[in-house]
Design an enzyme around this catalytic site. Structure first.
Site, PDB file in Angstrom:
ATOM      1  N   ARG A 221       0.856  -1.174   0.000  1.00  0.00           N
ATOM      2  CA  ARG A 221       0.000   0.000   0.000  1.00  0.00           C
ATOM      3  C   ARG A 221       0.894   1.226   0.000  1.00  0.00           C
ATOM      4  O   ARG A 221       1.960   1.227   0.638  1.00  0.00           O
ATOM      5  CB  ARG A 221      -0.895   0.034   1.254  1.00  0.00           C
ATOM      6  CG  ARG A 221      -2.002  -1.007   1.270  1.00  0.00           C
ATOM      7  CD  ARG A 221      -3.090  -0.683   0.249  1.00  0.00           C
ATOM      8  NE  ARG A 221      -4.205  -1.607   0.302  1.00  0.00           N
ATOM      9  CZ  ARG A 221      -4.394  -2.635  -0.521  1.00  0.00           C
ATOM     10  NH1 ARG A 221      -3.522  -2.901  -1.477  1.00  0.00           N
ATOM     11  NH2 ARG A 221      -5.473  -3.387  -0.418  1.00  0.00           N
ATOM     12  N   GLU A 250      -3.149   7.502  -4.485  1.00  0.00           N
ATOM     13  CA  GLU A 250      -3.493   6.997  -5.822  1.00  0.00           C
ATOM     14  C   GLU A 250      -4.990   7.184  -6.118  1.00  0.00           C
ATOM     15  O   GLU A 250      -5.804   7.127  -5.200  1.00  0.00           O
ATOM     16  CB  GLU A 250      -3.093   5.512  -5.953  1.00  0.00           C
ATOM     17  CG  GLU A 250      -3.817   4.581  -4.991  1.00  0.00           C
ATOM     18  CD  GLU A 250      -3.284   3.151  -5.082  1.00  0.00           C
ATOM     19  OE1 GLU A 250      -2.060   2.942  -5.033  1.00  0.00           O
ATOM     20  OE2 GLU A 250      -4.115   2.246  -5.196  1.00  0.00           O
ATOM     21  N   HIS A 268      -1.355   0.343  -9.778  1.00  0.00           N
ATOM     22  CA  HIS A 268      -1.970  -0.634  -8.867  1.00  0.00           C
ATOM     23  C   HIS A 268      -2.580  -1.817  -9.639  1.00  0.00           C
ATOM     24  O   HIS A 268      -3.788  -2.055  -9.609  1.00  0.00           O
ATOM     25  CB  HIS A 268      -3.036   0.036  -7.975  1.00  0.00           C
ATOM     26  CG  HIS A 268      -3.370  -0.780  -6.755  1.00  0.00           C
ATOM     27  ND1 HIS A 268      -3.759  -0.212  -5.570  1.00  0.00           N
ATOM     28  CD2 HIS A 268      -3.368  -2.119  -6.529  1.00  0.00           C
ATOM     29  CE1 HIS A 268      -4.000  -1.155  -4.671  1.00  0.00           C
ATOM     30  NE2 HIS A 268      -3.766  -2.331  -5.254  1.00  0.00           N
TER      31      HIS A 268
HETATM   32  P1  NAP Z   1      -0.742 -11.752   4.917  1.00  0.00           P
HETATM   33  O1  NAP Z   1      -0.656 -13.163   4.512  1.00  0.00           O
HETATM   34  O2  NAP Z   1      -1.641 -11.371   6.046  1.00  0.00           O
HETATM   35  O3  NAP Z   1       0.745 -11.245   5.216  1.00  0.00           O
HETATM   36  C1  NAP Z   1       1.029 -10.023   5.791  1.00  0.00           C
HETATM   37  C2  NAP Z   1       2.394 -10.080   6.462  1.00  0.00           C
HETATM   38  O4  NAP Z   1       2.695  -8.779   6.969  1.00  0.00           O
HETATM   39  C3  NAP Z   1       2.469 -11.059   7.603  1.00  0.00           C
HETATM   40  O5  NAP Z   1       3.633 -11.803   7.464  1.00  0.00           O
HETATM   41  C4  NAP Z   1       2.551 -10.186   8.871  1.00  0.00           C
HETATM   42  O6  NAP Z   1       3.369 -10.853   9.821  1.00  0.00           O
HETATM   43  C5  NAP Z   1       3.200  -8.914   8.319  1.00  0.00           C
HETATM   44  N1  NAP Z   1       2.806  -7.704   9.048  1.00  0.00           N
HETATM   45  C6  NAP Z   1       1.548  -7.315   9.372  1.00  0.00           C
HETATM   46  N2  NAP Z   1       1.586  -6.169  10.073  1.00  0.00           N
HETATM   47  C7  NAP Z   1       2.895  -5.849  10.207  1.00  0.00           C
HETATM   48  C8  NAP Z   1       3.596  -4.777  10.855  1.00  0.00           C
HETATM   49  N3  NAP Z   1       2.935  -3.823  11.501  1.00  0.00           N
HETATM   50  N4  NAP Z   1       4.945  -4.762  10.773  1.00  0.00           N
HETATM   51  C9  NAP Z   1       5.613  -5.738  10.133  1.00  0.00           C
HETATM   52  N5  NAP Z   1       5.016  -6.768   9.513  1.00  0.00           N
HETATM   53  C10 NAP Z   1       3.678  -6.818   9.549  1.00  0.00           C
HETATM   54  O7  NAP Z   1      -1.197 -10.832   3.705  1.00  0.00           O
HETATM   55  P2  NAP Z   1      -0.998 -11.076   2.134  1.00  0.00           P
HETATM   56  O8  NAP Z   1      -2.122 -11.875   1.611  1.00  0.00           O
HETATM   57  O9  NAP Z   1       0.396 -11.545   1.886  1.00  0.00           O
HETATM   58  O10 NAP Z   1      -1.184  -9.556   1.605  1.00  0.00           O
HETATM   59  C11 NAP Z   1      -0.368  -8.536   2.084  1.00  0.00           C
HETATM   60  C12 NAP Z   1      -0.843  -7.173   1.602  1.00  0.00           C
HETATM   61  O11 NAP Z   1      -0.488  -6.974   0.252  1.00  0.00           O
HETATM   62  C13 NAP Z   1      -2.352  -6.921   1.612  1.00  0.00           C
HETATM   63  O12 NAP Z   1      -2.827  -6.605   2.905  1.00  0.00           O
HETATM   64  C14 NAP Z   1      -2.487  -5.772   0.636  1.00  0.00           C
HETATM   65  O13 NAP Z   1      -2.380  -4.535   1.309  1.00  0.00           O
HETATM   66  C15 NAP Z   1      -1.300  -5.950  -0.300  1.00  0.00           C
HETATM   67  N6  NAP Z   1      -1.722  -6.341  -1.661  1.00  0.00           N
HETATM   68  C16 NAP Z   1      -1.473  -5.528  -2.704  1.00  0.00           C
HETATM   69  C17 NAP Z   1      -1.867  -5.903  -3.978  1.00  0.00           C
HETATM   70  C18 NAP Z   1      -1.607  -5.046  -5.162  1.00  0.00           C
HETATM   71  O14 NAP Z   1      -2.362  -5.100  -6.112  1.00  0.00           O
HETATM   72  N7  NAP Z   1      -0.534  -4.275  -5.181  1.00  0.00           N
HETATM   73  C19 NAP Z   1      -2.533  -7.102  -4.180  1.00  0.00           C
HETATM   74  C20 NAP Z   1      -2.767  -7.910  -3.095  1.00  0.00           C
HETATM   75  C21 NAP Z   1      -2.343  -7.529  -1.841  1.00  0.00           C
HETATM   76  P3  NAP Z   1       3.245 -10.562  11.374  1.00  0.00           P
HETATM   77  O15 NAP Z   1       1.793 -10.699  11.729  1.00  0.00           O
HETATM   78  O16 NAP Z   1       4.132 -11.569  12.016  1.00  0.00           O
HETATM   79  O17 NAP Z   1       3.748  -9.159  11.559  1.00  0.00           O
HETATM   80  C1  8YV Z   2      -7.043  -5.117  -5.680  1.00  0.00           C
HETATM   81  C2  8YV Z   2      -5.346  -5.340  -3.818  1.00  0.00           C
HETATM   82  O1  8YV Z   2      -6.826  -4.648  -6.955  1.00  0.00           O
HETATM   83  O2  8YV Z   2      -6.099  -7.416  -3.047  1.00  0.00           O
HETATM   84  C3  8YV Z   2      -5.670  -6.305  -2.744  1.00  0.00           C
HETATM   85  O3  8YV Z   2      -5.470  -5.967  -1.548  1.00  0.00           O
HETATM   86  O4  8YV Z   2      -4.749  -4.328  -3.585  1.00  0.00           O
HETATM   87  C4  8YV Z   2      -5.704  -5.617  -5.225  1.00  0.00           C
HETATM   88  O5  8YV Z   2      -5.669  -6.965  -5.505  1.00  0.00           O
HETATM   89  C5  8YV Z   2      -7.662  -4.031  -4.843  1.00  0.00           C
HETATM   90  O6  8YV Z   2      -8.055  -4.527  -3.598  1.00  0.00           O
HETATM   91  C6  8YV Z   2      -8.885  -3.427  -5.521  1.00  0.00           C
HETATM   92  O7  8YV Z   2      -9.998  -4.169  -5.256  1.00  0.00           O
END
Ligand code: NAP
Ligand code: 8YV
Length: 307
Positions: A221, A250, A268
């Site tokens: 994010r 964004e 994104h």
């Molecule tokens: P996840 O499985 O919940 O993994 C999140 C990781 O972050 C965990 O290992 C957690 O470990 C760590 N974390 C949480 N809070 C933290 C903190 N304050 N300091 C340090 N580490 C922390 O989540 P995921 O499915 O991998 O997704 C992660 C994130 O990616 C989503 O929440 C979303 O914001 C982003 N994302 C972006 C896109 C995109 O399109 N760019 C798409 C999908 C997801 P601990 O609990 O041990 O800290």
């Molecule tokens: C999506 C994301 O595009 O899954 C997330 O957290 O950032 C992206 O996969 C976004 O949530 C819009 O729906």
């Protein structure tokens, strides 16, 4: 028919499946008293005033894995189940992280421009770039997507290190201090959730620890990185490169960031392929259909797992 409020866009497939049991209402014309289900996305979430007005709300189904735009603490208090779409997008977002990393290392945008502009024929071979092989890669947030990123880096013989609040049961090296990790890394890849606990966790100190030869990749994010400090470091050479899929405000991206040539910027699109968005849409709808059928859901956010 059960009454569903739609926030943001949904695909034709999602609509067709939802309309088998739901009457879909739009934000500009709905009666708050009859709405029991909401479909939304990671960006729009549900505005707190809107959530407060939906007194009979039972389920919020989010299209996306990140859910910081929904007040989950309030939802739990009101026994509203919030769902999201974990796992189905892990590989795609990991691919996007690698795409950004490769683009920065191999200066893909610069070299593409070199060919298109005709400069190649005039000035000769393009300057050399950096190899992606044998790099120390720090993953900030070794969760579902973070681990997929680590797996995808195997062919490049990366040394994987990571930082999160808790040490994981993995073979990678754990750092309990992010700045220390950044100092030891060639690349820092951010893939933690947004929200207050991670706000600007990548600050000027972390960015400068990564250094002039370092690369910052952000597919999490925009709020996670101090964008002002990032721009200053990229301008002054205190940070080498940045590959960014997400931004603080964004889709508005600061002009200063857009002018920098040591950046690769994406709108994104971490999960933005037809295949992955279809899987996310299917899970978003399946959560709603399942709840309509038997009162359970498939993928509640952890805070709502006990509801
Ligand atoms: P996840 O499985 O919940 O993994 C999140 C990781 O972050 C965990 O290992 C957690 O470990 C760590 N974390 C949480 N809070 C933290 C903190 N304050 N300091 C340090 N580490 C922390 O989540 P995921 O499915 O991998 O997704 C992660 C994130 O990616 C989503 O929440 C979303 O914001 C982003 N994302 C972006 C896109 C995109 O399109 N760019 C798409 C999908 C997801 P601990 O609990 O041990 O800290
Ligand atoms: C999506 C994301 O595009 O899954 C997330 O957290 O950032 C992206 O996969 C976004 O949530 C819009 O729906």
């Amino acid at each position: 028919m059960t009454n569903l409020l739609q926030i943001g866009g949904i695909t034709a497939d999602m609509r067709e499946r939802l309309e088998t049991v739901f009457k879909i209402h739009q934000l500009d014309d709905f009666d708050p008293d009859i709405i029991t289900h909401v479909v939304t996305n990671g960006h729009d979430g549900v505005h707190p005033d809107l959530m407060a007005s939906l007194e009979n709300l039972k389920v919020i189904s989010g299209y996306g894995v990140g859910y910081e735009a929904i007040d989950v603490a309030e939802a739990v208090k009101r026994k509203i189940i919030v769902t999201h779409t974990p796992n189905v997008l892990n590989e795609e977002v990991a691919t996007t992280a690698l795409l950004l990393m490769l683009s920065c290392y191999r200066e893909v945008l610069r070299d593409d421009a070199y060919v298109r502009s005709g400069e190649w024929a005039v000035r000769g071979n393009a300057p050399l770039t950096r190899s992606l092989d044998n790099q120390t890669v720090g993953i900030l947030g070794l969760g579902r997507i973070g681990q997929a990123i680590a797996h995808k880096l195997v062919p490049w013989n990366a040394k994987i290190v990571y930082h999160s609040r808790n040490k994981k049961d993995v073979e990678y090296i754990y750092y309990d201090n992010l700045t220390k990790m950044a100092k030891d890394c060639d690349v820092l890849i951010c893939i933690i959730p947004g929200g207050p606990s991670t706000h600007k966790i990548v600050d000027a100190e972390v960015i400068e620890a990564l250094g002039p030869k370092g690369t910052l990749i952000n597919v999490s994010r925009g709020s996670v990185v101090d964008e002002h400090a990032l721009i200053k470091a990229l301008q002054s050479g205190k940070l080498g490169w940045a590959g960014l899929d997400v931004f603080d405000a964004e889709p508005i991206v600061p002009q200063a960031l857009r002018e920098l040539t040591n950046t690769v910027l994406l709108p994104h699109v971490g999960s933005g392929t037809t295949e992955t968005r279809a899987a996310m849409g299917a899970l978003t709808v399946n959560n709603l259909l399942r709840h309509h059928k038997d009162g359970t859901v498939i993928s509640a956010v952890p805070e709502c797992a006990g509801l």
